[in-house]
Write an enzyme that holds these catalytic residues in place. Structure first.
Site, mmCIF file in Angstrom:
data_model
loop_
_atom_site.group_PDB
_atom_site.id
_atom_site.type_symbol
_atom_site.label_atom_id
_atom_site.label_comp_id
_atom_site.label_asym_id
_atom_site.label_seq_id
_atom_site.Cartn_x
_atom_site.Cartn_y
_atom_site.Cartn_z
ATOM 1 C CD GLU A 177 57.241 7.081 37.910
ATOM 2 O OE1 GLU A 177 58.016 7.002 38.886
ATOM 3 O OE2 GLU A 177 57.182 6.232 36.997
ATOM 4 N N GLY A 210 60.986 20.238 54.374
ATOM 5 C CA GLY A 210 59.788 19.521 54.789
ATOM 6 C C GLY A 210 58.585 19.809 53.908
ATOM 7 C CG HIS A 229 60.072 11.350 47.678
ATOM 8 N ND1 HIS A 229 59.319 12.352 48.230
ATOM 9 C CD2 HIS A 229 61.330 11.839 47.577
ATOM 10 C CE1 HIS A 229 60.089 13.403 48.462
ATOM 11 N NE2 HIS A 229 61.310 13.116 48.076
#
Length: 171
Positions: free
Chosen positions: A60, A12, A48
């Site tokens: 990215e 998590g 995601h």
């Protein structure tokens, strides 16, 4: 404030990091280090992306994280950068060669120290597992452990995610 979020696989940690970044009330730029080398990873990346708020920016960058931090540091109002994640970035660096590894690691830690905005950095905690059987696995675990220690030392807050529950380690 710089925050390091640690956790194991599926602990998590990314969800926790996203909540912390949202709570800063700054603009957020998600700095992703993953590359889609296979179909399974492409699906993970898409999942995601779909879970993140639409108003967040996305960069990215699999190797040169320092350059991204340096560029955003020049902004009049630097965004909260959520860097996800150190374990994928480290793996990318190890495969890029020793010179790139040393240069980019040092440059990133330097930029973390000087970034004027908020940072939320995600990393896997590898210190609770077994010792790898091969040289590359052992090197990865050692390097990630040392990187996590360096980041924890310069972070204002360190949180460990265990089964989706945050455990504050620092302050």
């Amino acid at each position: 404030m710089h925050t390091l979020v640690l956790g194991g696989i599926r602990s998590g940690k990314t969800a926790l990091a996203e909540r912390l970044a949202s709570g800063t009330h700054n603009s957020v730029v998600y700095l992703a280090t993953a590359t889609a080398g296979d179909d399974e990873m492409r699906v993970r990346i898409q999942r995601h992306q779909q879970q993140r708020p639409a108003e967040w920016g996305l960069e990215e960058e699999p190797l040169a994280l320092a350059g991204v931090l340096a560029r955003h540091a020049l902004s009049q109002d630097p965004p909260c950068l959520l860097v996800d994640c150190m374990s994928l970035w480290l793996s990318n660096l190890l495969h890029a060669g020793e010179e790139t590894f040393a240069r980019e690691r040092e440059a990133f830690l330097e930029q973390v120290n000087h970034y004027p905005g908020k940072l939320v950095i995600v990393s896997n905690e590898v210190g609770l597992g077994t010792i790898g059987m091969d040289l590359l696995t052992r090197r990865f675990a050692d390097e990630l452990g040392w990187l996590n220690q360096s980041l924890a030392a310069v972070s204002d807050r360190v949180v460990m995610s265990i089964a989706g529950l945050p455990m504050v380690l620092k302050p």
